[in-house]
Design a protein around this motif. Sequence first.
Motif, mmCIF file in Angstrom:
data_model
loop_
_atom_site.group_PDB
_atom_site.id
_atom_site.type_symbol
_atom_site.label_atom_id
_atom_site.label_comp_id
_atom_site.label_asym_id
_atom_site.label_seq_id
_atom_site.Cartn_x
_atom_site.Cartn_y
_atom_site.Cartn_z
ATOM 1 N N THR A 129 63.270 49.626 75.270
ATOM 2 C CA THR A 129 62.902 49.978 76.642
ATOM 3 C C THR A 129 64.149 49.862 77.504
ATOM 4 N N GLU A 130 64.397 50.887 78.311
ATOM 5 C CA GLU A 130 65.530 50.860 79.236
ATOM 6 C C GLU A 130 65.045 50.371 80.594
ATOM 7 N N HIS A 131 65.777 49.409 81.163
ATOM 8 C CA HIS A 131 65.514 48.904 82.512
ATOM 9 C C HIS A 131 66.734 49.265 83.357
ATOM 10 N N HIS A 132 66.546 50.020 84.413
ATOM 11 C CA HIS A 132 67.657 50.451 85.267
ATOM 12 C C HIS A 132 67.528 49.831 86.654
ATOM 13 N N ARG A 144 59.786 60.743 79.593
ATOM 14 C CA ARG A 144 58.335 60.734 79.386
ATOM 15 C C ARG A 144 57.628 61.723 80.326
ATOM 16 N N ASP A 145 58.223 62.942 80.414
ATOM 17 C CA ASP A 145 57.633 64.038 81.214
ATOM 18 C C ASP A 145 57.542 63.741 82.707
ATOM 19 N N GLN A 146 58.353 62.825 83.185
ATOM 20 C CA GLN A 146 58.399 62.555 84.624
ATOM 21 C C GLN A 146 59.843 62.522 85.088
ATOM 22 N N THR A 147 60.064 62.985 86.322
ATOM 23 C CA THR A 147 61.389 62.913 86.924
ATOM 24 C C THR A 147 61.313 61.986 88.128
ATOM 25 N N GLN A 148 62.223 61.021 88.172
ATOM 26 C CA GLN A 148 62.268 60.065 89.275
ATOM 27 C C GLN A 148 63.652 60.109 89.909
ATOM 28 N N GLU A 149 63.690 60.038 91.238
ATOM 29 C CA GLU A 149 64.971 59.906 91.935
ATOM 30 C C GLU A 149 65.058 58.487 92.473
ATOM 31 N N LEU A 150 66.161 57.824 92.159
ATOM 32 C CA LEU A 150 66.337 56.416 92.487
ATOM 33 C C LEU A 150 67.556 56.215 93.368
ATOM 34 N N ASP A 154 66.669 50.290 93.756
ATOM 35 C CA ASP A 154 65.499 50.750 93.013
ATOM 36 C C ASP A 154 65.591 50.352 91.545
ATOM 37 N N TYR A 155 64.403 50.218 90.933
ATOM 38 C CA TYR A 155 64.285 49.818 89.524
ATOM 39 C C TYR A 155 63.377 50.797 88.806
ATOM 40 N N LEU A 156 63.724 51.136 87.575
ATOM 41 C CA LEU A 156 62.880 51.989 86.737
ATOM 42 C C LEU A 156 62.977 51.488 85.306
ATOM 43 N N ALA A 157 61.852 51.462 84.603
ATOM 44 C CA ALA A 157 61.840 51.117 83.186
ATOM 45 C C ALA A 157 61.039 52.167 82.435
ATOM 46 N N PHE A 158 61.463 52.477 81.218
ATOM 47 C CA PHE A 158 60.687 53.390 80.366
ATOM 48 C C PHE A 158 61.010 53.128 78.906
ATOM 49 N N ARG A 159 60.028 53.403 78.043
ATOM 50 C CA ARG A 159 60.272 53.330 76.608
ATOM 51 C C ARG A 159 61.163 54.500 76.239
ATOM 52 N N ALA A 160 62.258 54.199 75.545
ATOM 53 C CA ALA A 160 63.351 55.171 75.377
ATOM 54 C C ALA A 160 63.302 55.926 74.056
ATOM 55 N N GLU A 172 79.314 59.329 92.262
ATOM 56 C CA GLU A 172 79.077 58.440 91.121
ATOM 57 C C GLU A 172 77.954 57.445 91.408
ATOM 58 N N VAL A 173 77.181 57.146 90.383
ATOM 59 C CA VAL A 173 76.134 56.133 90.475
ATOM 60 C C VAL A 173 76.585 54.898 89.702
ATOM 61 N N ALA A 174 76.450 53.728 90.333
ATOM 62 C CA ALA A 174 76.700 52.457 89.647
ATOM 63 C C ALA A 174 75.353 51.789 89.447
ATOM 64 N N SER A 175 75.102 51.332 88.227
ATOM 65 C CA SER A 175 73.818 50.693 87.952
ATOM 66 C C SER A 175 73.968 49.662 86.847
ATOM 67 N N VAL A 176 72.954 48.825 86.748
ATOM 68 C CA VAL A 176 72.866 47.883 85.631
ATOM 69 C C VAL A 176 71.791 48.418 84.700
ATOM 70 N N LEU A 177 72.121 48.526 83.426
ATOM 71 C CA LEU A 177 71.159 48.937 82.412
ATOM 72 C C LEU A 177 70.883 47.742 81.513
ATOM 73 N N LEU A 178 69.617 47.376 81.405
ATOM 74 C CA LEU A 178 69.203 46.392 80.409
ATOM 75 C C LEU A 178 68.460 47.154 79.326
ATOM 76 N N LEU A 179 68.929 47.003 78.095
ATOM 77 C CA LEU A 179 68.248 47.616 76.968
ATOM 78 C C LEU A 179 67.489 46.516 76.244
ATOM 79 N N GLU A 180 66.175 46.630 76.245
ATOM 80 C CA GLU A 180 65.298 45.624 75.636
ATOM 81 C C GLU A 180 64.796 46.167 74.308
#
Length: 196
Positions: A129-132, A144-150, A154-160, A172-180
């Motif tokens: 699962t990706e946590h952004h 997963r058939d959805q488009t989100q603008e962050l 903002d936080y978004l998680a999805f099964r990858a 440029e976008v700076a973010s933290v990615l947690l891969l679970e």
Amino acid sequence: MGGQGAGRVLGVNLRARRDEQGISLSELARRSGIAKGTLSQLESGSGNPTIETVFSLSNALGVPVSSLLSEPSSSDLVVVRSADLDVLSGDAVDLRMLRRLESPGSLFEVYDQRIRPGKVQHSTGHPGTEHHVILSGRLRITARDQTQELGPGDYLAFRANVPHEYEALDGEVASVLLLEYPPDVHPSTLDSLHLS
């Protein structure tokens, strides 16, 4: 900054994981879709791994990315300077793995993630699962058939495990990615994914 440090660590770990599983270079080439000559270069530490290559190897071996990229460390205080880390680059994304966090039944990898504007980063899918968490800029993620603008904060998680993509919308976008990773990641479940 080149990928020599990451390449050297990857080479040592790749050989170790392959030996542990008793897999030949030819078999790993078949599973990962990476040419045998390229794998040989990577194991010798002279290759220049991309995001796609490392994720393909992770899938083919059924091990977390951090098993290929981490040097073991143990301390009560850990400081990791992003500027000192090698960059794993894809079409639009630059990843630096800051830390591997392991506890019984769970494994997280923490990444400093930068998404460059002007290109779309596609992923065919991978375990976990990706946590952004967005720090700056605006990011469009389709999964997963959805488009989100962050935006920032903002936080978004999805099964990858399905195809997904990222696109920086304005600069440029700076973010933290947690891969679970799920607790049951092992080669037999990954073989059926046919990931490129």
